[in-house]
Design an enzyme around this catalytic site. Structure first.
Site, mmCIF file in Angstrom:
data_model
loop_
_atom_site.group_PDB
_atom_site.id
_atom_site.type_symbol
_atom_site.label_atom_id
_atom_site.label_comp_id
_atom_site.label_asym_id
_atom_site.label_seq_id
_atom_site.Cartn_x
_atom_site.Cartn_y
_atom_site.Cartn_z
ATOM 1 N N CYS A 61 0.864 -1.175 0.000
ATOM 2 C CA CYS A 61 0.000 0.000 0.000
ATOM 3 C C CYS A 61 0.901 1.225 0.000
ATOM 4 C CB CYS A 61 -0.873 0.033 1.249
ATOM 5 S SG CYS A 61 -1.882 -1.448 1.442
ATOM 6 N N ARG A 102 1.594 1.644 -5.924
ATOM 7 C CA ARG A 102 1.820 0.627 -4.892
ATOM 8 C C ARG A 102 0.554 -0.166 -4.574
ATOM 9 N NH1 ARG A 102 6.579 1.542 -2.000
ATOM 10 N NH2 ARG A 102 5.780 0.236 -0.353
ATOM 11 N N TRP A 137 -3.833 -1.826 -1.443
ATOM 12 C CA TRP A 137 -3.914 -3.098 -2.166
ATOM 13 C C TRP A 137 -4.457 -4.085 -1.145
ATOM 14 C CZ3 TRP A 137 -1.870 -8.076 -1.858
ATOM 15 C CH2 TRP A 137 -1.987 -8.859 -3.016
ATOM 16 N N ASN A 175 0.265 -0.275 6.197
ATOM 17 C CA ASN A 175 0.718 -1.124 5.099
ATOM 18 C C ASN A 175 1.271 -2.394 5.726
ATOM 19 O OD1 ASN A 175 1.808 -2.170 2.713
ATOM 20 N ND2 ASN A 175 3.737 -1.080 2.992
ATOM 21 N N GLU A 219 10.478 -13.503 -19.618
ATOM 22 C CA GLU A 219 10.139 -12.118 -19.285
ATOM 23 C C GLU A 219 9.111 -11.557 -20.284
ATOM 24 O OE1 GLU A 219 10.274 -10.140 -16.983
ATOM 25 O OE2 GLU A 219 10.286 -8.101 -17.738
ATOM 26 N N GLU A 247 0.865 -9.860 -17.465
ATOM 27 C CA GLU A 247 0.594 -8.744 -16.555
ATOM 28 C C GLU A 247 -0.248 -7.664 -17.212
ATOM 29 O OE1 GLU A 247 3.865 -7.311 -13.628
ATOM 30 O OE2 GLU A 247 4.826 -7.583 -15.539
HETATM 31 O O1 M6R Z 1 10.761 -4.923 -6.395
HETATM 32 P P1 M6R Z 1 11.204 -6.268 -6.902
HETATM 33 O O2 M6R Z 1 12.194 -6.168 -8.018
HETATM 34 O O3 M6R Z 1 11.713 -7.150 -5.778
HETATM 35 O O4 M6R Z 1 9.898 -6.947 -7.446
HETATM 36 C C1 M6R Z 1 9.928 -8.265 -7.903
HETATM 37 C C2 M6R Z 1 8.678 -8.608 -8.681
HETATM 38 O O5 M6R Z 1 7.545 -8.473 -7.867
HETATM 39 C C3 M6R Z 1 8.503 -7.730 -9.919
HETATM 40 O O6 M6R Z 1 9.607 -7.821 -10.766
HETATM 41 C C4 M6R Z 1 7.238 -8.128 -10.697
HETATM 42 O O7 M6R Z 1 7.377 -9.409 -11.215
HETATM 43 C C5 M6R Z 1 6.953 -7.101 -11.782
HETATM 44 N N1 M6R Z 1 5.575 -6.690 -11.723
HETATM 45 C C6 M6R Z 1 7.215 -7.609 -13.140
HETATM 46 O O8 M6R Z 1 6.889 -6.689 -14.126
#
Ligand code: M6R
Length: 619
Positions: free
Chosen positions: A2, A30, A78, A105, A488, A495
């Protein structure tokens, strides 16, 4: 998960609501399923909260403008406990007089037990959240102590789980109190005004003077003071620092979406991550690497832990680091690592990769590695966040703020930083690749211009995305470093466009996935450079033929001048030539652009895809 903002300004100030709404706008990435604010005004606390995106809260505030206030807190959510409704939106109040408001949060793991005790004691709840429990506890503690900081100290001792809390009370109108455990909170230091935020974006429009808070700390801000104590009451000094980017970096800069802007930021992200990391002789010097050279030389194994896109950066890193250091490298999803009794000792270097530095799964993996005696290095994009703070050393990526939920420029910066780490280890260890580190670095310095050129040639990819707007499924194939790129590419599409997408190792095709190929099935193939070793290029070209023969629509990402692919490609998307190990910095770009435009073509929200939030700060 959040976004949280707090503000205290001078007594006569009226701007609390504007500061907090501005901060929520910057933090909406967030979490965006509800939002709310609480303002301290005329001896009361006024709250306004709405389910849905921030725009709903804005409309509510426009319809009923709140009275002027110098002190406010805000929240963009969230949902975890309780659906995204007006009632469950934060802030929550405690007590019948409604004088206290709280935003949160994280997750309070023992909230059931606490709630049962409060209900038995006559508390009345108006939401399904874990947060409201804390609001009641805090209100009761305030009634006893008459001091919001003391009350917060009392309450945090009773909470299990992860939390950032901000609270205001009508009887302390010029004070906001915050607390953090396993969840982010930073202070913004102004002149006659102070700020709190989940990250510096919350207040970057007002000040670049920031202060990190440590684990298990409480902060109390007034217009002119900021004091920090540990949960046990011991006074502490926060670590002040200057934010290196400004408000413009967190804005769209003329692009339609943050994601589009961030894709175009990528040449800078790579350039800035490389910048200043060599001495005058060309040797890598990593100032932030606070593990001794001897310790690094004694490393016998590297384990990379990360989630999502960052884990794919880790998979790319594995190929490069193993090649350059001859050390075995394992890559593991952080949430799996912790629960499988990994074989780790003091000669293991555990490298975490995280854009936010707050991903709970990755943080827990780092803690587990530390507990097992490993040395830990964090590759991170967020200064002062929890993961680098808890690691032995940090290698910051300099991608600037990444606001779109789908990670793009952070991915390229993470790969770049992991190459730097690999080359640095190779340099320390001597051997063949220690000597060629300078050559690889020179080539890396040329990559930003190549990305720029590539971004200038994406019109056809955009067209393909629009033609494919009603596609139900897309497959991605890659081999060697192209395999994580394929994964990726699939993740970006899931997504952003909410369609079935899967990435496969091209070599795995005949072991099962080829059964998915039917006439018209679109398949992206990330083709290795013709200069790749072990005949990899030819093998992937054969894979293209195999799927084409079965009716697949082949969308081929191939190096300029690679003519072998042409007869078997429905579309060829060209990328500039580079050494095979560095190719992911280029080959992923068309896949990002494709996902961006397919999502746009479907009329979806590119920056805030459904069900997601930028950083996952709960397990
Ligand atoms: O902040 P982080 O790099 O640790 O986050 C990891 C994943 O949650 C993040 O890469 C997520 O998969 C993205 N939404 C991908 O686009």
């Amino acid at each position: 998960m959040c976004g949280i903002v707090g503000y205290v300004g001078p007594e006569a100030s009226e701007k609390a609501i504007d500061v907090v709404m501005d901060g929520l706008g910057r933090l909406e990435y967030r979490g965006y399923d509800s939002a709310g604010v609480a303002l301290v005004t005329d001896g009361t606390v006024v709250t306004e909260k709405r389910a849905g995106k921030l725009t709903n809260l804005r409309s509510a505030l426009a319809a009923h403008p709140p009275a002027d206030s110098a002190t406010a807190i805000g929240h963009t959510r969230w949902a975890t406990h309780g659906g995204p409704t007006d009632a469950n939106a934060h802030p929550h109040r405690g007590g019948a007089d409604g004088k206290l408001a709280l935003v949160h949060n994280g997750i309070i793991e023992n909230f059931h037990a606490l709630k049962a005790a409060l209900l038995a004691d006559g508390a009345v709840f108006t939401s399904e959240t874990d947060t409201e429990v804390v609001a009641h506890l805090l209100d009761r503690a305030y009634c006893r102590t008459g001091d919001l900081t003391d009350a917060m100290r009392e309450v945090v001792e009773r909470l299990h789980g992860a939390f950032t809390l901000l609270a205001v009370h009508a009887d302390s109108p010029h004070t906001v109190v915050g607390a953090r455990r396993n969840s982010p909170l930073v202070v913004g230091l102004g002149e006659g005004e102070n700020f709190l935020g989940s990250d510096v974006a919350a207040f970057i429009g007002y000040t670049r003077h920031a202060m990190e808070l440590g684990q298990d700390q409480i902060v109390t801000i007034t217009p002119d003071t900021c004091s920090v104590i540990d949960f046990d009451g011991t006074p502490s000094d926060g670590k002040a620092y200057e934010v290196t980017w400004d408000a413009a970096a967190a804005e769209k800069g003329g692009y339609a979406t943050f994601m589009e802007k961030e894709i175009h930021d990528q040449p800078h992200a790579v350039r800035d991550t490389l910048f200043g990391r060599t001495d005058e002789t060309g040797r890598l010097v990593l100032d932030e690497m606070s593990i001794t050279e001897d310790e690094l030389r004694s490393v016998t194994k590297i384990v990379i832990v990360a989630c999502g896109t960052a884990a794919y950066a880790g998979m790319v890193a594995k190929y490069a680091i193993e090649r350059w250091t001859r050390l075995p490298v394992e890559v593991e999803l952080a949430h799996e690592f912790r629960y499988r009794d990994p074989v780790i000792d003091h000669q293991t270097l555990v490298v975490s990769i995280s854009q936010s530095g707050e991903t709970m799964d990755t943080l827990m993996a780092v803690r587990h590695a530390t507990h097992l005696g490993a040395r830990t290095v964090s590759i991170c994009n967020t200064h002062g966040s929890t993961i680098p703070r808890e690691s032995d050393a940090v290698l910051y990526t300099h991608a600037g703020p990444e606001i779109a939920v789908a990670s793009t420029k952070a991915f390229l910066a993470q790969i770049t930083a992991s190459y730097i780490l690999g080359l640095y280890l190779a340099q320390l260890r001597g051997g063949e690749y220690g000597k060629v580190a300078a050559e690889v670095l020179t080539e890396l310095h040329g990559i930003p211009d190549k990305i720029e050129a590539l971004l200038g040639s994406m019109d056809r990819v955009e067209e393909i995305a629009y033609f494919m707007s009603d596609t139900r499924s897309v497959l991605f194939l890659g081999r060697h470093v192209g395999f994580p790129v394929a994964m990726e590419g699939a993740l970006k599409l899931k997504e952003l466009a909410y369609i079935h997408a899967e990435g496969f190792a091209a070599g795995e095709l005949k072991h099962g996935p080829i059964a998915l190929i039917e006439p018209g099935q679109p398949v992206f193939i990330v083709v290795p450079s013709p200069s790749s070793e072990h005949g990899l290029h030819g093998k992937v070209v054969s894979n293209i033929q195999e799927i084409r023969a079965r009716g697949a629509r082949t969308l081929v990402i191939a190096e300029e001048g690679d003519e072998d692919v042409v007869p078997f490609a429905d579309e060829v998307i060209r990328v500039p030539h580079t050494s095979p190990l560095l190719a992911p910095l280029l080959t992923v770009v068309p896949l990002q652009v494709f996902a961006l435009h397919l999502s746009t073509a479907k009329g979806l929200d590119v920056d805030q895809p459904r069900n997601l939030a930028k950083s996952v700060t709960v397990e």
